[in-house]
Structure formats: C-alpha cells, structure tokens
Design a protein around this motif. Structure first.
Motif, PDB file in Angstrom:
ATOM      1  N   UNK A 123      71.579   1.523  40.106  1.00 51.48           N
ATOM      2  CA  UNK A 123      70.915   2.810  40.306  1.00 51.48           C
ATOM      3  C   UNK A 123      69.554   2.707  39.636  1.00 51.48           C
ATOM      4  N   UNK A 124      68.501   2.928  40.406  1.00 50.45           N
ATOM      5  CA  UNK A 124      67.132   2.873  39.888  1.00 50.45           C
ATOM      6  C   UNK A 124      66.651   4.292  39.606  1.00 50.45           C
ATOM      7  N   UNK A 125      66.096   4.498  38.417  1.00 48.27           N
ATOM      8  CA  UNK A 125      65.435   5.769  38.098  1.00 48.27           C
ATOM      9  C   UNK A 125      63.952   5.456  37.974  1.00 48.27           C
ATOM     10  N   UNK A 126      63.173   5.878  38.970  1.00 52.27           N
ATOM     11  CA  UNK A 126      61.762   5.494  39.067  1.00 52.27           C
ATOM     12  C   UNK A 126      60.802   6.513  38.465  1.00 52.27           C
ATOM     13  N   UNK A 127      61.324   7.554  37.825  1.00 55.26           N
ATOM     14  CA  UNK A 127      60.451   8.675  37.438  1.00 55.26           C
ATOM     15  C   UNK A 127      60.587   9.033  35.963  1.00 55.26           C
ATOM     16  N   UNK A 128      60.764   8.017  35.123  1.00 56.82           N
ATOM     17  CA  UNK A 128      60.885   8.266  33.692  1.00 56.82           C
ATOM     18  C   UNK A 128      59.512   8.449  33.046  1.00 56.82           C
ATOM     19  N   UNK A 129      59.487   9.219  31.970  1.00 57.48           N
ATOM     20  CA  UNK A 129      58.259   9.410  31.195  1.00 57.48           C
ATOM     21  C   UNK A 129      58.559   9.215  29.709  1.00 57.48           C
ATOM     22  N   UNK A 130      57.523   8.838  28.971  1.00 62.60           N
ATOM     23  CA  UNK A 130      57.648   8.654  27.528  1.00 62.60           C
ATOM     24  C   UNK A 130      56.750   9.657  26.813  1.00 62.60           C
ATOM     25  N   UNK A 131      56.975   9.829  25.516  1.00 70.15           N
ATOM     26  CA  UNK A 131      56.156  10.731  24.714  1.00 70.15           C
ATOM     27  C   UNK A 131      55.028  10.010  23.987  1.00 70.15           C
TER      28      UNK A 131
END
Length: 506
Positions: free
Chosen positions: A163-171
């Motif tokens: 399962x690919x999660x292509x929309x992660x963000x970091x702080x």
C-alpha cells in the motif's frame, strides 16, 4: 498509558504526572477534608482499585492496567484485537527522493529544464533551479501496473503486495528534527520513539531478547541518533537496544580473564543478593526494574550471540539478501542487518527498526542528494534495494507477514527542481511517500497524491501522525488512548493529531 478510569491511571507503577503546587484546596478538595466525605470517598476508591485488580487478573482490562516493574516486557493485551503483532520499520535516513522511487510524474518529464511556475525562488539550501525529470526510468510492475523506478527493481517486483501513501507531510525540512518527527511524533528532543510506545503498550513475546531493537546502518547512525530509538519520558527499560551484524551489543561478554564457571557463580550470587534486597524493600518499583534489566542482560549473553550468528543461515538465503556480495561490502553488511531483523521478529521481538543511511555527509553516506543525486543514488540504491526486498519476501515466504507489519519510510521528500548550479534536489517536507505491507494492509493500493510535478501533497493529505495512528491501529492500539501523563499533559505518539488511514486497510 491511560486506563479506563483516568484517575486510576495516575496510580500505576509509572506515574509521570506533577502535583498541583497550589496551596488553596479546590471545592472537591475541601469536601475531602470533611471526615465523613473523606471516608466515603476512600471506601469507594478502594472498591474501584479492588475491581480494577480483579479485572486485570482476569485479563479484562485494556492495555496498560498495570506494568510489573520486575517483568516490564511481559506480553500485554492490546486495546482490541489487532492484525499485527510485530513491526519492522525500514528507515531511509537522509530523505530518499519520492521522485526517484515511487511517485511517477510524467509531467515532470515533459517540463524538464523549465522553471517551476510560481515556485519558490529559494528553498532550504539556496536558490532553486529548473525542474528536473526523474533521474531513473519508471516502468509498470505487477498485476496493478504500478509505476516504479528502475532504481529499486527488487522492491518494485512486489508492488502488488504494497500500500503506497503518496501524500505524507512533515513538520520540518531539517534532517534531525524531521527524523525526530518520524520516529517520535515531535520535532523536539525528549519524546518517546514509536518503538518505545509500542513496547510500553504491548511488551514482548520473548523473555531473552530486547523488546525493541534498532539496527544502525553499517556506515553509522542517523543524524538524530539515539532519539530514533530513545524512551523519552517513558521508563528507560523501553528504549531500543542498538546493535547490528557488524557491531554487537557492547559490554555483553565478560572479560577473557574470567572463566565461565566464575561468571556463572558471580551471577548466581548477585541474583541471591538482589532477591534478598528486594524482600527487604517490597514495593520498590525502581529496584525491581533495575534487577529485571540486569537479569535480561544476563540472558542476552546467551541469546544475542546465537541470534547474531548468521553462519547458520543457508546459502540460498544469503544469496537472496545479497549478504554474500563480495563486490559491495556495505550492501553485504546491510543485507546481514536485514537477515538479523527477520531473525529477531522470528523470535518474537516486538519492534525492529532497520536504518539505511547514516549521518548527513553531503549525500555520501545517506540519501541526502543535494549536489550529485544520480551519482550518489547509483551507490545507495543497490545497497538498500535487494536486501530490503529480500527481507519482505522472506517474511512472506515464511508466513510471517500474516502478523508482521512492514513500513518503508524516510524523513521527508525532495523538490521537483534541481538546486541552482547543482544536479541534486533540495528538502521537501510538503509531499513524500511511505510504503506499507503485511498484517492488515490492503495490497496493491495507492492512496493520496502530490501535484502533477510532485511538489506538494494535494489529495488525501496526511501528516505523518496519520501513519503513526494507522500503525498503532494495526497493532490493536487506539492512538488516542495510548497516553502517558507527563508534566501535566496527556502525551501520546500522535500529539493531538492523527487519523487512521482506513483506505489502505484490508
């Protein structure tokens, strides 16, 4: 960790709260000063404690009702039945580019060499250059036809399992704080790592090995170093134990001048003295915990050398991982680390974090490709790809993926343009990819998306808190209930954020 009754939680073995410094009692406190009300409240409170103890003995309480300091790693029940029992995290230190691995952007190829319209003039390290196409070709893999990079052909062969999660963000766009954020949920130092949270909640299935093991890259430790496996404000017993196939646990073996018989006799005497001391100090949780750590260290003198001895692995397994590669010694050492990870999971170790890449060194020892991305990734790709893929494949062929969650991640992504005057990409916390497979993960799905150039997440955007929440959920843990009272705050891995990514769950 919070019990069903939050008041009772403050009286568990590990009390992290701070008392109120106010000298004026509240209205409730004034009621307790009344003798009749005090006795009434005390009797009902003792009844609640007795009931909690009874339920705990019957296994009817959620996780964390009570942790025995003499056996802190005893396996504990989750909040609910989870799909996963163990976790392996493959952490690519230095920020491996999503555009050279999993996030295919044909528009980026089309606009290669052009400036990014309305893009930033300056990024993290300096002026931005023009858009740059992916430095590797992409092709379709599996029944799903997932587009993956030629840089990771072995991992890509199993695209249907991921399962690919292509929309992660970091702080953060800085390596140290960003590594903190991925490993602890906070950019600041001092917070428990995800492995510490998991082992605090669930303990371990093995009494002779650490519950949480961090396996550093053969080239060194990542930039945030021990923060990645530290206990933060949790008891120190829940920190990760760092060792790899090349560097065993320090000070585990006695000096060569001490015979085995002498060592055993000394340990037996120490065990007797510790038991007598504990009898004289009943209820001393710190003493019990320290004795437990010493006893685990003694058992590890036998268990760790055995599990680290890879000479017992058959030739075809060494070949599958690339551990026999005499032309690439770093790859061979990393491959041995991956075999070690499988062996640890096989023995019931709860959480294993495998690091690929070391401290920031202008991209020479990790994925921080600012200046010569293609040249450096040509080195890093083969080191990471075959061994990591073999680890997943090996877990699968042994049936261990049925209850093991595997997560491939990095601290943030990279920009779609090159840096001005260079052939590398700058830091990009606005959109990057993680890959999950194993217990409870829906195979062959791609969730979320960055924009057409891979600049930032635009569809089903997920801060990394959501991935933490999802990981805990698969272990049977509610991220909102897994809390510890620290300095007056109910702290948790997901801070005050986090949503389970249900779209990637089977």
């Amino acid at each position: 960790m919070r019990w069903h009754d939050r008041t009772l939680a403050r009286h568990s073995f590990y009390d992290f709260g701070m008392s109120d410094s106010s000298t004026t009692p509240s209205l409730h406190g004034q009621r307790l000063l009344d003798r009749r009300n005090f006795l009434s409240s005390a009797s009902s409170g003792l009844g609640a404690v007795a009931l909690t103890s009874l339920l705990g003995n019957q296994g009817m309480l959620a996780t964390g009702a009570k942790i025995d300091p003499a056996q802190p790693h005893t396996a504990r029940n989750p909040h609910y039945r989870g799909k996963a029992k163990n976790v392996v995290v493959i952490f690519c230190a230095g920020a491996c580019s999503q555009l050279e691995t999993w996030d295919y952007k044909p528009e980026l190829i089309k606009h290669d060499g052009q400036p990014l319209k309305d893009g930033p003039a300056v990024t993290f390290q300096g002026p931005a250059g023009n858009l740059a196409r992916p430095q590797y070709d992409f092709r379709q893999y599996g029944q799903t036809g997932k587009m993956c990079s030629d840089m990771v052909p072995h991992l890509a062969e199993m695209a249907d399992d991921y399962a690919f999660v292509h929309s992660l963000t970091s702080k953060s766009n800085t390596h140290g704080p960003a590594e903190n954020f991925i490993s602890t949920g906070f950019v600041l130092d001092g917070f428990p790592s995800m492995g510490a949270w998991v082992t605090y909640a669930l303990g371990s299935e093995n009494d002779d090995l650490p519950a949480f093991v961090a396996i550093p890259d053969p080239r060194g430790v990542p930039q945030a170093s021990v923060n990645n496996w530290g206990p933060g404000f949790l008891p120190a017993v829940f920190q990760g134990t760092p060792f790899n196939s090349k560097q065993p646990i320090r000070n585990l073996q006695p000096p060569s001048s001490i015979s085995k018989q002498t060592d055993v006799a000394a340990r037996d005497l120490l065990k007797l003295l510790n038991a007598q001391h504990l009898e004289q100090n009943p209820g001393d949780a710190n003493l019990a915990a320290r004795i437990a750590s010493y006893e685990l260290a003694a058992r590890m003198q036998l268990s760790v050398p055995e599990i680290s001895d890879l000479t017992t692995e058959p030739k075809h397994i060494l070949e599958m991982y690339g551990a026999d590669d005499s032309t690439n010694t770093i790859k061979a050492e990393y491959a041995k680390n991956c075999i070690l990870a499988r062996r640890l999971i096989e023995k019931g170790v709860r959480f294993v974090q495998v690091f690929n890449g070391a401290y920031a060194t202008a991209g020479r020892l990790n994925w921080d490709g600012h200046q010569k991305l293609r040249e450096q990734y040509d080195v890093h790709g083969p080191i990471m790809d075959q061994p990591s893929a073999a680890l997943i494949r090996d877990l699968k062929q042994r049936g261990m993926l049925d209850d093991t969650l595997v997560v491939w991640c990095t601290e943030f992504g990279r920009m779609p343009m090159f840096q001005k005057g260079a052939k590398g990409r700058d830091h990009n916390p606005g959109g990057f990819t993680a890959v999950m497979t194993g217990a409870g993960v829906k195979p062959g799905v791609s969730h979320g998306a960055t924009d057409e150039l891979g600049f930032k997440a635009v569809e089903n955007v997920h801060p990394f808190h959501d991935l933490h929440a999802t990981m805990l959920h698969l272990l049977g843990l509610d991220h909102e209930r897994l809390t510890v009272l620290h300095n007056g705050f109910e702290r948790r891995l997901t801070d005050v954020h986090g949503h389970v990514i249900k779209e990637i769950l089977s």
